[in-house]
Design a protein around this motif. Structure first.
Motif, PDB file in Angstrom:
ATOM      1  N   TYR A   1       0.832  -1.206   0.000  1.00 43.99           N
ATOM      2  CA  TYR A   1       0.000   0.000   0.000  1.00 43.99           C
ATOM      3  C   TYR A   1       0.864   1.252   0.000  1.00 43.99           C
ATOM      4  CZ  TYR A   1      -3.282   3.499   1.764  1.00 43.99           C
ATOM      5  OH  TYR A   1      -4.021   4.629   1.938  1.00 43.99           O
ATOM      6  N   THR A   2       1.888   1.278   0.839  1.00 45.44           N
ATOM      7  CA  THR A   2       2.763   2.446   0.914  1.00 45.44           C
ATOM      8  C   THR A   2       3.527   2.641  -0.386  1.00 45.44           C
ATOM      9  OG1 THR A   2       3.002   2.027   3.283  1.00 45.44           O
ATOM     10  CG2 THR A   2       4.564   3.536   2.274  1.00 45.44           C
ATOM     11  N   GLY A   3       4.048   1.550  -0.958  1.00 49.68           N
ATOM     12  CA  GLY A   3       4.767   1.665  -2.229  1.00 49.68           C
ATOM     13  C   GLY A   3       3.882   2.151  -3.352  1.00 49.68           C
ATOM     14  N   PHE A   4       2.631   1.695  -3.374  1.00 46.78           N
ATOM     15  CA  PHE A   4       1.703   2.158  -4.404  1.00 46.78           C
ATOM     16  C   PHE A   4       1.425   3.648  -4.270  1.00 46.78           C
ATOM     17  CE2 PHE A   4      -2.788   3.187  -5.204  1.00 46.78           C
ATOM     18  CZ  PHE A   4      -2.789   3.101  -6.590  1.00 46.78           C
ATOM     19  N   VAL A   5       1.174   4.117  -3.049  1.00 40.36           N
ATOM     20  CA  VAL A   5       0.876   5.539  -2.844  1.00 40.36           C
ATOM     21  C   VAL A   5       2.076   6.400  -3.224  1.00 40.36           C
ATOM     22  CG1 VAL A   5       0.301   7.271  -1.109  1.00 40.36           C
ATOM     23  CG2 VAL A   5      -0.834   5.052  -1.066  1.00 40.36           C
ATOM     24  N   HIS A   6       3.272   5.980  -2.828  1.00 35.69           N
ATOM     25  CA  HIS A   6       4.482   6.742  -3.171  1.00 35.69           C
ATOM     26  C   HIS A   6       4.699   6.775  -4.679  1.00 35.69           C
ATOM     27  CE1 HIS A   6       8.817   7.311  -3.855  1.00 35.69           C
ATOM     28  NE2 HIS A   6       8.781   8.088  -2.779  1.00 35.69           N
TER      29      HIS A   6
ATOM     30  N   LEU B   1      -0.789   9.819   3.466  1.00 38.74           N
ATOM     31  CA  LEU B   1      -0.407  11.229   3.286  1.00 38.74           C
ATOM     32  C   LEU B   1       1.116  11.389   3.305  1.00 38.74           C
ATOM     33  CD1 LEU B   1      -3.078  13.011   5.520  1.00 38.74           C
ATOM     34  CD2 LEU B   1      -2.966  12.966   3.022  1.00 38.74           C
ATOM     35  N   ALA B   2       1.766  10.695   4.239  1.00 38.59           N
ATOM     36  CA  ALA B   2       3.225  10.810   4.314  1.00 38.59           C
ATOM     37  C   ALA B   2       3.889  10.232   3.073  1.00 38.59           C
ATOM     38  CB  ALA B   2       3.731  10.104   5.573  1.00 38.59           C
ATOM     39  N   ALA B   3       3.398   9.075   2.592  1.00 40.87           N
ATOM     40  CA  ALA B   3       3.980   8.471   1.398  1.00 40.87           C
ATOM     41  C   ALA B   3       3.742   9.345   0.170  1.00 40.87           C
ATOM     42  CB  ALA B   3       3.393   7.078   1.181  1.00 40.87           C
ATOM     43  N   GLY B   4       2.548   9.905   0.046  1.00 35.61           N
ATOM     44  CA  GLY B   4       2.267  10.770  -1.095  1.00 35.61           C
ATOM     45  C   GLY B   4       3.109  12.025  -1.079  1.00 35.61           C
ATOM     46  N   GLU B   5       3.256  12.635   0.102  1.00 36.80           N
ATOM     47  CA  GLU B   5       4.077  13.847   0.194  1.00 36.80           C
ATOM     48  C   GLU B   5       5.537  13.543  -0.120  1.00 36.80           C
ATOM     49  OE1 GLU B   5       5.004  17.750   0.564  1.00 36.80           O
ATOM     50  OE2 GLU B   5       3.004  16.840   0.545  1.00 36.80           O
ATOM     51  N   LEU B   6       6.033  12.408   0.369  1.00 34.75           N
ATOM     52  CA  LEU B   6       7.418  12.036   0.070  1.00 34.75           C
ATOM     53  C   LEU B   6       7.595  11.738  -1.415  1.00 34.75           C
ATOM     54  CD1 LEU B   6      10.214  11.496   1.203  1.00 34.75           C
ATOM     55  CD2 LEU B   6       9.517   9.139   1.656  1.00 34.75           C
ATOM     56  N   GLY B   7       6.586  11.122  -2.051  1.00 38.20           N
ATOM     57  CA  GLY B   7       6.670  10.872  -3.491  1.00 38.20           C
ATOM     58  C   GLY B   7       6.756  12.158  -4.287  1.00 38.20           C
ATOM     59  N   ARG B   8       5.965  13.158  -3.939  1.00 45.07           N
ATOM     60  CA  ARG B   8       6.030  14.448  -4.639  1.00 45.07           C
ATOM     61  C   ARG B   8       7.357  15.157  -4.380  1.00 45.07           C
ATOM     62  NH1 ARG B   8       0.530  14.041  -3.367  1.00 45.07           N
ATOM     63  NH2 ARG B   8       0.878  14.823  -1.257  1.00 45.07           N
ATOM     64  N   GLN B   9       7.871  15.064  -3.164  1.00 43.65           N
ATOM     65  CA  GLN B   9       9.170  15.671  -2.881  1.00 43.65           C
ATOM     66  C   GLN B   9      10.273  15.011  -3.700  1.00 43.65           C
ATOM     67  OE1 GLN B   9       9.904  15.565   1.338  1.00 43.65           O
ATOM     68  NE2 GLN B   9       8.197  16.934   1.840  1.00 43.65           N
TER      69      GLN B   9
ATOM     70  N   ALA C   1      -2.530  16.147  11.147  1.00 37.85           N
ATOM     71  CA  ALA C   1      -3.914  16.237  11.614  1.00 37.85           C
ATOM     72  C   ALA C   1      -4.500  14.859  11.934  1.00 37.85           C
ATOM     73  CB  ALA C   1      -4.753  16.974  10.573  1.00 37.85           C
ATOM     74  N   PRO C   2      -4.507  13.904  11.018  1.00 34.47           N
ATOM     75  CA  PRO C   2      -5.025  12.576  11.403  1.00 34.47           C
ATOM     76  C   PRO C   2      -4.170  11.877  12.444  1.00 34.47           C
ATOM     77  CG  PRO C   2      -4.092  12.514   9.195  1.00 34.47           C
ATOM     78  CD  PRO C   2      -4.136  13.953   9.590  1.00 34.47           C
ATOM     79  N   LEU C   3      -2.878  12.216  12.515  1.00 35.12           N
ATOM     80  CA  LEU C   3      -2.036  11.600  13.536  1.00 35.12           C
ATOM     81  C   LEU C   3      -2.466  12.028  14.933  1.00 35.12           C
ATOM     82  CD1 LEU C   3       0.415   9.864  14.249  1.00 35.12           C
ATOM     83  CD2 LEU C   3       1.843  11.904  13.989  1.00 35.12           C
ATOM     84  N   LEU C   4      -2.823  13.303  15.098  1.00 34.99           N
ATOM     85  CA  LEU C   4      -3.300  13.773  16.399  1.00 34.99           C
ATOM     86  C   LEU C   4      -4.595  13.066  16.802  1.00 34.99           C
ATOM     87  CD1 LEU C   4      -2.603  17.612  16.192  1.00 34.99           C
ATOM     88  CD2 LEU C   4      -1.494  15.959  17.699  1.00 34.99           C
TER      89      LEU C   4
END
Length: 329
Positions: A76-81, A228-236, A182-185
């Motif tokens: 799942y994480t690899g797909f999102v990234h 969200l973290a994987a997607g943001e890292l993929g864009r970076q 936000a979802p982490l909190l």
């Protein structure tokens, strides 16, 4: 008067002798049996068949379940990234054609030092009050840490409220970096509410159901955090690679026919009619190659205006690969 065999007295004497002989004979038989049982070695006890232990099966099931969960999370994480990374270059991750193993390996990109430190703290902090005494920490410090942990647990609704406010600000405002906070909190607040010090009575009705709902909800929010973290890292990663495009593999395309590709930094040459590969295109960089398809970017590629070229290697095209420009050491 003499006793004769036919007299009653003689009959009784004879019967008495017979009874005595029978008793002696029975005693001999019993003694022989006792001696035989004593001399005969007792047969060894039969080995009881070992009952199958369920412990090994339980361990195997636990390992299999944990491994399946980790593999699913990696996929799942690899797909999102990958989806976020290639979407930056106007590509669909399914059209590129990655297999599940490559997807799972791409998830290792998230195994950065800050992420590992955060996961370590998440695993240690809930057990810190019980861990300190074993480390020889004085009791007064342990008590302070325990009281602080209880106070944080009692404030779990504040974490949930802060996360919901950030989600609303994100929904009705402009998204910012670290949106996963936000979802982490919210997830942290829901999990803190499961501690016994959060004010929940141990004998409440339907305790299992009341504990399962927050845990499942927190798990969903944590999955959202990962996405969200994987997607943001993929864009970076995509922005970084676009800025450093000159360092990627250089590609020269030779074709028998003119190709309708153009872009900033791309150079097209006509080598003459006597050449089999008449047209030469340089100034390209390789993004990825899959199934004889090369996804190419012009050297000065711009995300907002320029296209990503897909060149399929066949009899009319030859693709030469050269090292890109490397930084000075």
């Amino acid at each position: 008067m003499r006793d004769t065999p036919e007299s009653p007295r003689g009959e009784s004497s004879r019967s008495s002798v017979i009874r005595i002989q029978r008793r002696l004979h029975q005693r001999r038989i019993r003694r022989r049996r006792q001696l035989g049982n004593t001399a005969r070695p007792a047969p060894p006890p039969r080995a009881q068949p070992a009952e199958p232990s369920g412990k090994a099966t339980e361990i195997a099931n636990s390992v299999f379940g944990a491994g399946s969960l980790i593999l699913a999370l990696m996929l799942y994480t690899g797909f999102v990234h990958s989806r976020a990374y290639y979407a930056y270059f106007h590509l669909d991750v399914f059209s590129v054609g990655f297999d599940p193993i490559e997807m799972a390996l791409r998830s290792l990109r998230l195994a950065t030092f800050p992420v590992l430190i955060t996961l370590s703290l998440v695993g240690i902090l809930p057990r810190l009050p019980g861990l300190l005494p074993s480390l020889g920490v004085p009791g007064r410090i342990t008590g302070r840490v325990d009281r602080a942990a209880r106070a944080v647990a009692r404030a779990h609704l504040a974490f949930v409220a802060a996360g919901v406010l950030l989600l609303l600000a994100w929904r009705f405002g402009r998204p910012w970096s670290f949106r996963w906070a936000a979802p982490l909190l919210v997830a942290v607040g829901l999990l803190l509410g499961q501690r016994g010090s959060a004010g929940r009575s141990a004998g409440s009705t339907g305790r299992t159901w009341h504990r399962a709902v927050p845990v499942i909800t927190a798990s969903l929010f944590l999955m959202w955090v990962v996405a969200l973290a994987a997607g943001e890292l993929g864009r970076q990663d995509a922005r970084h690679d676009a800025e450093q495009l000159v360092r990627r593999v250089s590609v020269v395309v030779l074709s028998t026919e003119r190709l309708s590709i153009q872009g900033p930094g791309l150079k097209a040459e006509d080598l003459g009619k006597d050449r089999h590969y008449r047209y030469r295109y340089s100034g390209l960089r390789l993004l990825v190659e899959r199934d004889r398809r090369h996804y190419l970017l012009p050297l000065n590629w711009n995300h907002d205006t320029d296209a990503t070229y897909v060149i399929e290697d066949d009899e009319s095209i030859r693709i030469d690969l050269y090292p890109g420009t490397q930084p000075r050491r």
